[in-house]
Enzyme design. Structure first.
Site, PDB file in Angstrom:
ATOM      1  NE  ARG A 232      -2.254  -2.107   3.131  1.00  0.00           N
ATOM      2  CZ  ARG A 232      -2.640  -2.436   4.325  1.00  0.00           C
ATOM      3  NH1 ARG A 232      -3.649  -1.840   4.887  1.00  0.00           N
ATOM      4  NH2 ARG A 232      -2.018  -3.367   5.005  1.00  0.00           N
ATOM      5  CB  CYS A 233       4.136   1.985   1.238  1.00  0.00           C
ATOM      6  SG  CYS A 233       5.467   3.196   1.268  1.00  0.00           S
ATOM      7  CB  SER A 234       3.680   5.359  -3.515  1.00  0.00           C
ATOM      8  OG  SER A 234       4.218   6.362  -2.671  1.00  0.00           O
TER       9      SER A 234
END
Length: 114
Positions: A9-11
């Protein structure tokens, strides 16, 4: 073997994963939110990073202040226990290779490790 502690979920974590893939490197992906690192793993990572436990915490997460982790009197052991209980608080992505590790923020920092 190269290992990335990854949060999809973390770019920045996705960018680091893409960079490793682009370089054609073999690596293991650890989805640390699903399988949080244990105390020994966190201590090993902290040693390789040259960080204190507090430096590996995500201070802007709501859980950080709500859990009282901003208390400077907390010990390394207490902070590590908090990261095990709430892995969302672990800074990401962490890339580990041999005797080194790096928090790949920005992902281009990986190039220094490789």
């Amino acid at each position: 073997m190269l290992k990335i502690y990854h949060n999809n979920r973390c770019s920045k974590s996705r960018e680091a994963l893409a960079l490793l893939t682009e370089k054609g490197l073999e690596f293991e992906v650890v989805y640390y939110l699903e399988t949080p690192p244990d105390q020994a793993t966190l201590q090993r990572l902290l040693q390789k990073l040259g960080y204190s436990a507090r430096q590996l915490l995500r201070h802007k997460e709501t859980e950080y202040s709500q859990s009282g982790l901003d208390n400077p009197a907390l010990t390394e052991e207490q902070l590590i226990a908090a990261m095990i209980a709430m892995p969302k608080l672990i800074e990401r992505p962490i890339v580990e290779w041999a005797d080194k590790a790096i928090v790949a923020r920005p992902p281009e920092l990986l190039l220094e490790l490789l």
